[in-house]
Design a protein around this motif. Structure first.
Motif, mmCIF file in Angstrom:
data_model
loop_
_atom_site.group_PDB
_atom_site.id
_atom_site.type_symbol
_atom_site.label_atom_id
_atom_site.label_comp_id
_atom_site.label_asym_id
_atom_site.label_seq_id
_atom_site.Cartn_x
_atom_site.Cartn_y
_atom_site.Cartn_z
ATOM 1 N N THR A 1 66.866 -16.147 65.739
ATOM 2 C CA THR A 1 65.505 -16.157 65.190
ATOM 3 C C THR A 1 65.164 -17.519 64.605
ATOM 4 O OG1 THR A 1 65.622 -13.784 64.701
ATOM 5 C CG2 THR A 1 63.977 -15.074 63.523
ATOM 6 N N LEU B 1 62.367 -20.147 65.872
ATOM 7 C CA LEU B 1 61.370 -20.669 64.941
ATOM 8 C C LEU B 1 61.347 -22.191 64.976
ATOM 9 C CD1 LEU B 1 59.331 -20.270 62.630
ATOM 10 C CD2 LEU B 1 61.268 -20.194 61.050
ATOM 11 N N ARG C 1 52.915 -17.547 62.861
ATOM 12 C CA ARG C 1 52.914 -16.185 62.342
ATOM 13 C C ARG C 1 54.099 -15.413 62.913
ATOM 14 N NH1 ARG C 1 47.795 -16.705 64.452
ATOM 15 N NH2 ARG C 1 48.381 -15.185 66.041
ATOM 16 N N GLY C 2 54.360 -14.269 62.332
ATOM 17 C CA GLY C 2 55.479 -13.461 62.777
ATOM 18 C C GLY C 2 55.335 -12.991 64.209
ATOM 19 N N ASP C 3 54.107 -12.612 64.617
ATOM 20 C CA ASP C 3 53.926 -12.156 65.991
ATOM 21 C C ASP C 3 54.113 -13.295 66.982
ATOM 22 O OD1 ASP C 3 51.610 -13.343 64.918
ATOM 23 O OD2 ASP C 3 50.360 -12.458 66.478
ATOM 24 N N VAL D 1 56.237 -15.833 66.528
ATOM 25 C CA VAL D 1 57.686 -16.020 66.603
ATOM 26 C C VAL D 1 58.302 -14.961 67.508
ATOM 27 C CG1 VAL D 1 59.838 -16.066 65.276
ATOM 28 C CG2 VAL D 1 57.775 -17.082 64.319
ATOM 29 N N LEU E 1 62.771 -8.812 62.297
ATOM 30 C CA LEU E 1 62.169 -10.134 62.213
ATOM 31 C C LEU E 1 61.493 -10.363 60.867
ATOM 32 C CD1 LEU E 1 61.406 -12.786 63.621
ATOM 33 C CD2 LEU E 1 59.342 -11.651 64.445
ATOM 34 N N ALA E 2 60.727 -9.391 60.395
ATOM 35 C CA ALA E 2 60.036 -9.569 59.117
ATOM 36 C C ALA E 2 61.035 -9.810 57.993
ATOM 37 C CB ALA E 2 59.170 -8.344 58.816
ATOM 38 N N LEU F 1 62.493 -13.464 58.295
ATOM 39 C CA LEU F 1 61.546 -14.503 57.888
ATOM 40 C C LEU F 1 61.307 -14.481 56.372
ATOM 41 C CD1 LEU F 1 58.924 -14.324 60.779
ATOM 42 C CD2 LEU F 1 60.859 -15.881 60.521
ATOM 43 N N SER F 2 61.205 -13.297 55.789
ATOM 44 C CA SER F 2 60.992 -13.229 54.339
ATOM 45 C C SER F 2 62.215 -13.720 53.574
ATOM 46 C CB SER F 2 60.647 -11.792 53.929
ATOM 47 O OG SER F 2 61.734 -10.925 54.181
ATOM 48 N N GLY G 1 55.767 -20.321 55.687
ATOM 49 C CA GLY G 1 55.930 -19.996 57.094
ATOM 50 C C GLY G 1 56.388 -21.134 57.962
#
Length: 921
Positions: free
Chosen positions: A479, A483, A524-526, A528, A547-548, A551-552, A563
């Motif tokens: 991930t 990114l 944004r997450g989508d 990525v 994924l969320a 990233l958090s 981000g």
């Protein structure tokens, strides 16, 4: 020759550079080291090895490999032209580099048609003998599953694996043959092959569906990408029922016409009611007549009473022969939003400061109040809520910080007390940049997912085993790599769109345009996830749920800010620990070396204190509140704590005067003097043994001797003394000194202590100070430091002590790790070159070759000589006909007994294919 033998020959003939590239891309192939090229080929084509390799493939590689698996002939393979026809929108020139890379990854074997001993170079698709053919490795079917690219199983596979399917296919093929006036020969007829030939001979889907009821084409359209569907009463067959009705009517010809008419009316009414009940559909589409028509002709194959499957041959015809509907050679083009560079850096460094401050507070809290574990595992919600209140954060964040502390081994579970204790002396002694790298490295390589805590049913408790995921390091690292790739690509595209600066204009002012250097991509997450789906399509579904959380957590750690991936975050992704350390150290403010003492017995720390200053201040005063500017309060209890630790009033005043930017307030000095006047009236210590003497002279003589010093005897009266040593040690030392001590009733002595006074190791009565010194031991190492030491050891082992940049000093962590991996690959290559490429019947490749021979015998319907371990432990060699291989067992037909039997694969010792016999089942 089998694909395993072909792959072995190809690897043995490959140049060293190609083999080193393979070992670098698939390091699991040499862990542990392989003995020869046949073992390397077996491991590269094993189910686990192929699954790991496929998880690293990007979308065009996976599309090409899937298409090759579907269209390749099991013996001859497929050409690049056939692959281009099977992948919509692709040409042979486009597929050539991807195909060459798959060959170099040992997932595809290049061969010639007919198969030859020496395969060509992967990048060559034609030569004098004609176009090159390519075969996928044998275990690809197990990894891709039964429905690659959304296609169903072939007629042959359905007939072999679905109970009763062969008989239903025979009925369907018989009707088709009878309709064409070509009745089959039951002795040599194969219904699966007959249906395969009939479907593949159709020029178009319209020809296949000629004469079909209305709605049949729409029904089949639902199977284009999902080969299975749910159908009510899938075994119904209108034609078979009508034929059964006619046979029943002929058997009842002796009855009166009226009885036959009434009986026929009743049967017809029942048939209409039955048909109305059985009228089912796929996704709510009522198509009973179409389903009857398709199943009667074998175009839909019933699996059980409620499900049907579209055979692969029919699915390919509906797709016009294209396995992959659209080739995707490049990542998706996305408009990634941008933020100012200063916003990213400020957000990231704020997170770095917050995580260090919160972790310090957490360790302090756990040191004072260890966390008890629940009987079911993990820490209870009540304890976590109390900790969250102490830290000033919400409960969800406290879950992450507790998991992070455990990952970094800053808190450990004591199995004796079932409590989590703080063991962070090595971490607290580091500077803040080193502390942060410690935490980031531990999180990156962790096999736990903190984001799972507090979710699912039942709820996952913090620090429980349910948060463990073996693939977490791979998903987390992938991930972050995606990114980084997305941010780099978006930044490059923005710079290209902005164009070069005008001559003499110099660099663009910060913030003058969305594409200036003062702006950085913040996907944004989508977005990525979309890029992850191209770079790693197989694990994309798994990473979508996590994924969320990834990233958090990266945001909380400061790897990203608002981000956008930071520079030190990129260094962590590439495991450049030294680079990350330097970047964070340069960004963090210098630690504060002074205090602000106030008249209300408080001290204000105007920023982050140096580790030594913070540790001493925490001993002298109690912290109040949370934040970057900490407040500490002096009290009689905190001063007494410092005195008990060995501090004096003069030493404390000197320390405060040295580090305070303001004079020491008079109330604080009075507090120190008053506390010192009341301190030390009584002294409390630990005594492990007491000793009494018959008279004062005897005790005085003992205290004057050398044994008293060794035993640390202290007189507490003219005839009594105490020692911190255990009774066994005191008795042993007195006997060695020539005394004969008496033993007080109930005094515990270790076994063997009275056998002449021999000391037996350290006892439980040793001083606690000595225990603390022993426990402190060597300096505690961070996770990335341990990895670096292991890599340096491996590098020295393989290179004879000459590590990277040995002449110029210490190398960076990334260089050390890369050098160690290269050295391991070189050592593996040397081992391979020193052994024969193939040793038949032995080694790691023997089971893989036997399994491949069994699959080939099933496809060719050939008999084999199978050697397997019998129930008595002795090998048995029999002539058998393999029927299917699945679930770790091979189902065979034994012509000697006329029955089928199942044999575990682990019992098979060898397989030899023999000539096919007529009349074999």
């Amino acid at each position: 020759m089998s694909t395993l033998q072909l792959l072995t020959s190809r690897l043995a003939a490959a140049p060293d550079a190609e083999l080193l590239w393979l070992l670098a891309r698939r390091p699991d192939l040499m862990d542990p080291p392989v003995a020869d090229f046949s073992a390397l080929a077996a491991r590269a084509s094993s189910r686990l090895g192929v699954a790991r390799a496929l998880d690293r493939l990007n979308l065009p590689q996976l599309q090409l490999l899937t298409a090759l698996f579907v269209v390749a002939d099991p013996l001859q393979g497929a050409t690049a032209g056939q692959l281009a026809a099977a992948v919509a929108g692709a040409t042979e020139e486009q597929l050539a580099p991807w195909l060459a890379e798959l060959c170099a990854l040992a997932l595809v074997v290049p061969v010639q048609s007919p198969v030859v001993q020496s395969p060509p170079v992967p990048s060559r698709t034609t030569d004098d003998a004609g176009p090159a053919h390519f075969l996928p490795v044998a275990s690809l079917r197990e990894v891709l599953g039964a429905h690659p690219a959304g296609l169903g199983r072939s007629y042959a596979e359905l007939a072999a694996s679905v109970p009763g399917c062969r008989e239903r296919l025979a009925m369907a093929a018989g009707r088709t043959a009878a309709a064409h006036g070509d009745p089959p020969d039951p002795a040599t007829w194969d219904p699966a092959a007959a249906l395969h030939d009939a479907v593949t001979a159709c020029p178009s889907p319209a020809a296949l569906l000629a004469g079909a009821p209305e709605g049949t084409a729409e029904l089949l359209a639902q199977f284009r990408h999902v080969p299975m569907g749910s159908v009510a009463h899938a075994f119904r067959d209108a034609e078979a029922r009508q034929e059964g009705s006619r046979q029943t009517g002929s058997r009842q010809a002796g009855s009166t016409q009226e009885e036959a008419r009434l009986a026929g009316s009743t049967r017809q009414a029942g048939s209409r009611q039955e048909g109305s009940r059985q009228t089912g559909g796929i996704q709510g589409h009522p198509a009973a007549e179409a389903i009857d028509w398709l199943t009667a002709r074998g175009l839909l194959v019933p699996l059980d009473g409620g499900h049907v499957e579209l055979p692969a041959e029919v699915g390919l015809l509906l797709r016009n022969g294209q396995v992959i509907p659209g080739f995707a050679p490049t990542p998706p083009a996305l408009e990634v939003p941008e933020i100012r560079l200063s916003v990213r850096d400020n957000a990231a460094m704020g997170s770095v400061a917050a995580v260090l401050r919160t972790m310090n507070s957490l360790l302090e809290s756990v040191a004072g109040n260890p966390l008890a574990t629940l009987r079911a595992g993990g820490v209870g919600v009540r304890a976590v809520r109390q900790l969250a209140r102490d830290l000033g954060i919400d409960v969800a964040q406290s879950y992450f910080y507790l998991e992070l502390a455990a990952l970094a081994k800053l808190i450990k579970l004591n199995p004796d007390t079932s409590q989590w204790h703080a063991v962070a002396d090595g971490w607290l002694a580091r500077d803040r940049a080193a502390q942060w790298v410690w935490l980031a490295a531990a999180w990156l390589d962790s096999d736990r997912m903190p984001s799972l805590v507090g979710t699912s049913q039942p709820v996952v408790n913090v620090l429980s085993g349910e948060a463990f995921r073996s693939d977490a390091p791979m998903l987390r690292g992938s991930t972050l790599q995606v990114l980084e790739t997305l941010c780099t690509a978006a930044g490059t595209a923005a710079e290209d769109a902005a164009g070069p600066p005008a001559d003499g204009a110099g660099p663009a002012p910060a913030g003058t345009s969305p594409t200036s250097r003062a702006n950085v991509p913040s996907p944004r997450g989508d977005q990525v996830l979309a890029h992850f789906g191209w770079h790693h399509p197989r694990p994309a579904r798994r990473v979508a749920k996590a994924l969320a959380g990834f990233l958090s957590e990266a945001e909380l750690l400061g790897l990203s800010g608002a981000g956008a991936l930071t520079d030190h975050g990129r260094a962590i992704v590439h495991r450049d620990w030294d680079g990350a350390l330097a970047l964070v150290a340069a960004a963090l403010p210098e630690p504060v070396e002074h205090l602000l003492l106030q008249g209300d017995l408080t001290a204000v720390a105007p920023g982050f204190l140096a580790p030594d200053l913070a540790a001493e201040l925490a001993l002298l005063a109690d912290p109040e509140g949370r934040g970057a500017a900490g407040v500490y309060r002096f009290s009689a209890a905190s001063i007494q704590r410092a005195f008990s630790a060995g501090r004096t009033a003069e030493g404390i005043l000197s320390f405060l005067a040295q580090h305070s930017a303001t004079p020491v307030p008079q109330p604080l000095e009075y507090l120190l003097r008053d506390a010192q006047s009341r301190h030390g009236r009584f002294t409390v210590g630990q005594a492990g043994t007491f000793l009494t003497a018959a008279d004062a002279a005897a005790l005085a003589e003992l205290l004057a001797g050398g044994a008293a010093a060794a035993l640390e005897l202290t007189a507490i009266s003219p005839t009594a003394a105490v020692s911190p040593r255990s009774p066994a040690e005191v008795v042993s030392a007195l006997r060695e000194a020539g005394h004969s001590p008496g033993i007080a009733p109930g005094t515990p002595l270790a076994a063997g202590s009275d056998d002449g006074g021999t000391r037996r190791g350290t006892t439980s009565g040793a001083p606690r100070s000595r225990d603390r010194a022993a426990q402190s031991g060597p300096e505690m190492l961070a996770p990335h430091e341990v990895a670096r030491l292991l890599a340096e050891e491996a590098d020295e082992t393989f290179e004879g002590g000459a590590g990277p940049d040995a002449d110029s000093g210490a190398a960076t962590a990334a260089v050390v790790l890369a050098s160690a991996a290269e050295a391991a690959a070189a050592a593996q290559l040397g081992l391979l070159r020193s052994r024969p490429a193939w040793t038949p019947g032995t080694g790691e490749s023997a089971p893989a070759l036997a399994l491949e021979q069994l699959h080939a015998a099933v496809r060719g319907k050939q008999a084999v000589w199978l050697t397997a371990v019998g129930s008595d432990g002795h090998p048995e060699r029999r002539q058998l006909f393999p029927v299917s291989v699945a679930g770790g067992r091979v189902r065979v037909f034994d012509p000697g007994s006329g029955r089928e039997r199942a044999i575990g694969i682990h019992r098979v010792m060898g397989v030899e294919i023999i000539a096919k016999r007529k009349g074999a089942p």
